[in-house]
Design a protein around this motif. Structure first.
Motif, PDB file in Angstrom:
ATOM      1  N   LEU A 190      14.130  51.995  70.451  1.00  0.00           N
ATOM      2  CA  LEU A 190      13.809  52.463  70.287  1.00  0.00           C
ATOM      3  C   LEU A 190      12.208  53.177  69.987  1.00  0.00           C
ATOM      4  N   TYR A 191      11.687  51.782  70.984  1.00  0.00           N
ATOM      5  CA  TYR A 191      10.579  52.138  72.255  1.00  0.00           C
ATOM      6  C   TYR A 191      10.689  53.569  73.076  1.00  0.00           C
ATOM      7  N   ALA A 192      11.270  53.506  73.723  1.00  0.00           N
ATOM      8  CA  ALA A 192      11.770  54.570  74.529  1.00  0.00           C
ATOM      9  C   ALA A 192      11.675  56.133  73.452  1.00  0.00           C
ATOM     10  N   MET A 193      12.544  56.159  72.856  1.00  0.00           N
ATOM     11  CA  MET A 193      12.472  57.550  72.348  1.00  0.00           C
ATOM     12  C   MET A 193      11.550  57.535  71.454  1.00  0.00           C
ATOM     13  N   ASN A 194      10.947  56.723  70.876  1.00  0.00           N
ATOM     14  CA  ASN A 194       9.595  56.773  70.197  1.00  0.00           C
ATOM     15  C   ASN A 194      10.094  56.716  68.765  1.00  0.00           C
ATOM     16  N   PHE A 195      10.314  55.999  68.437  1.00  0.00           N
ATOM     17  CA  PHE A 195      11.517  56.079  66.761  1.00  0.00           C
ATOM     18  C   PHE A 195      10.436  56.183  65.814  1.00  0.00           C
ATOM     19  N   ARG A 196      10.454  57.020  65.199  1.00  0.00           N
ATOM     20  CA  ARG A 196       9.180  57.166  64.112  1.00  0.00           C
ATOM     21  C   ARG A 196       9.903  55.417  63.252  1.00  0.00           C
ATOM     22  N   ALA A 197       8.816  55.081  62.786  1.00  0.00           N
ATOM     23  CA  ALA A 197       9.150  54.084  61.801  1.00  0.00           C
ATOM     24  C   ALA A 197       8.765  54.678  60.359  1.00  0.00           C
ATOM     25  N   PRO A 254      11.206  44.125  64.249  1.00  0.00           N
ATOM     26  CA  PRO A 254       9.594  44.236  65.105  1.00  0.00           C
ATOM     27  C   PRO A 254       9.925  45.440  63.904  1.00  0.00           C
ATOM     28  N   ALA A 255       8.608  46.326  63.631  1.00  0.00           N
ATOM     29  CA  ALA A 255       8.388  47.021  62.595  1.00  0.00           C
ATOM     30  C   ALA A 255       9.271  48.476  62.992  1.00  0.00           C
ATOM     31  N   ILE A 256       9.820  48.493  63.897  1.00  0.00           N
ATOM     32  CA  ILE A 256      10.492  50.106  64.732  1.00  0.00           C
ATOM     33  C   ILE A 256      11.963  49.984  64.656  1.00  0.00           C
ATOM     34  N   MET A 257      12.031  49.085  64.284  1.00  0.00           N
ATOM     35  CA  MET A 257      13.949  48.813  64.024  1.00  0.00           C
ATOM     36  C   MET A 257      13.759  48.584  62.048  1.00  0.00           C
ATOM     37  N   LYS A 258      12.810  47.676  62.131  1.00  0.00           N
ATOM     38  CA  LYS A 258      12.084  48.687  60.039  1.00  0.00           C
ATOM     39  C   LYS A 258      12.633  49.695  60.089  1.00  0.00           C
ATOM     40  N   GLY A 259      11.835  50.474  61.070  1.00  0.00           N
ATOM     41  CA  GLY A 259      11.594  51.963  60.347  1.00  0.00           C
ATOM     42  C   GLY A 259      13.003  52.413  60.186  1.00  0.00           C
ATOM     43  N   TRP A 260      14.038  52.154  61.984  1.00  0.00           N
ATOM     44  CA  TRP A 260      15.199  52.206  61.758  1.00  0.00           C
ATOM     45  C   TRP A 260      16.559  51.981  60.937  1.00  0.00           C
ATOM     46  N   ILE A 261      16.089  50.775  59.986  1.00  0.00           N
ATOM     47  CA  ILE A 261      16.478  50.522  58.475  1.00  0.00           C
ATOM     48  C   ILE A 261      16.451  51.642  57.531  1.00  0.00           C
ATOM     49  N   ASP A 262      15.125  51.868  57.584  1.00  0.00           N
ATOM     50  CA  ASP A 262      14.147  52.106  56.192  1.00  0.00           C
ATOM     51  C   ASP A 262      15.137  53.701  56.611  1.00  0.00           C
TER      52      ASP A 262
END
Ligand SMILES: Cc1cc2nc3c(=O)[nH]c(=O)nc-3n(C[C@H](O)[C@H](O)[C@H](O)COP(=O)(O)OP(=O)(O)OC[C@H]3O[C@@H](n4cnc5c(N)ncnc54)[C@H](O)[C@@H]3O)c2cc1C
Length: 278
Positions: free
Chosen positions: A42-49, A110-118
């Motif tokens: 997720l961080y490498a992808m700069n996934f938007r949270a 972490p927030a970035i993973m919560k963003g993936w879930i959301d």
């Protein structure tokens, strides 16, 4: 036979971290078992949270009052979700096993993973009013949490300063994974890797490798089946009175969340139960 797919949703910033080492073990071991392993780094992808209007391509259903859940459900039905969400949803569809690998942040992901879930587990794609829990969309898939902590294990016991880890895990394991129908495998917890000797870390990684060899054969965690509840608005989605009466005679509640004011079944969110008791 079609190749099996595992998806690892990974949330750590550093390739030298213990989480990265845990990820490597999983990728190696599952690949050796013949899996196609997809990693969403997720961080490498700069996934938007953040869940915003940008997740919907084109016009909104109601631009005056933006309701994220309604709009993403509508967009999902019409194939108008943003490309990054669609790409992750494809991976989930293809996977029979989804592992979330992360360092515990504030008793959660972490927030970035919560963003993936959301953003990825949108209504329609991951659940609907009719399809939840053991009737859920992903009932033929397995998912699990694999995480590291700063805390040592005793801090997360029911008499430890952080309180019972079973309670901590309930929102993610019941409220997210099981809600979407996944069979939830017991979590893999790496207690305090930063504060233990190197040999203990090596042993933890080896234990993970060994567990992965039989992971798909493991019995999942126990949750309360929908049939125990009157799943109607009139019935308030509450336990059927008869079930409640029967439970009064038992020493434990049904699950960590459905404790009914009784003792929580031991290790309900951390270990598969030895009996077939639901
Ligand atoms: C915002 C935030 C909130 C937090 N909230 C919580 C919380 O609620 N509860 C809690 O318990 N903790 C919490 N923490 C702590 C956090 O969970 C831990 O710092 C994290 O889990 C440690 O994992 P890591 O992968 O970052 O460890 P690292 O510090 O990266 O690694 C630990 C050690 O393992 C070594 N290592 C790396 N690779 C290997 C290998 N292959 N073999 C052997 N050793 C190796 C590293 O060199 C290092 O010495 C929080 C931290 C932050 C930043």
């Amino acid at each position: 036979m079609a190749q099996r797919t595992a998806l690892i949703v990974y949330g750590h910033q550093s390739s030298g971290s213990f989480n990265a080492a845990v990820l490597d073990v999983a990728v190696q071991e599952l690949t050796e078992q013949g899996y196609r392993v997809i990693v969403s780094d997720l961080y490498a992808m700069n996934f938007r949270a953040s869940a915003t209007r940008d997740d919907i391509i084109g016009d909104l259903k109601n631009s005056e009052l933006f309701q994220y859940g309604e709009e993403t459900m509508h967009a999902w039905m019409q194939g108008r979700l943003s490309d990054d969400i669609v790409a992750e949803q494809r991976k989930v569809e293809e996977a029979e096993l989804v592992i979330f690998q992360f360092p515990m942040y504030w008793f959660s992901v972490p927030a970035i993973m919560k963003g993936w879930i959301d953003r990825v587990l949108t209504q329609g794609f991951a659940f609907s009013l009719e399809k939840i829990y053991d009737n859920g969309v992903f009932k033929d898939k397995k998912a699990m949490l694999s995480f590291t902590t700063g805390a040592i294990e005793t801090m997360f016991r029911s008499d430890g300063i952080n309180g019972d880890i079973n309670v901590t895990l309930w929102p993610l394991q019941n409220g997210t994974l099981h809600f979407c129908g996944f069979e939830v495998l017991a979590p893999q917890i790496f207690w305090s890797p930063a504060h233990c000797p190197p040999t203990v870390r090596t042993t933890m990684l080896e234990g993970w490798r060994i567990r992965l060899k039989g992971l798909l054969e493991e019995k999942p965690l126990t949750f309360a089946p929908c049939e125990l509840f009157d799943c109607s608005f009139q019935g308030g989605f509450m336990l059927w009175p008869k079930v409640r009466e029967e439970r009064e005679l038992q020493p434990y509640g049904i699950t960590t969340g459905h404790h009914l004011g009784k003792s929580v079944p031991p290790d309900n969110q951390t270990k598969a139960q030895p009996t077939n008791e639901k």
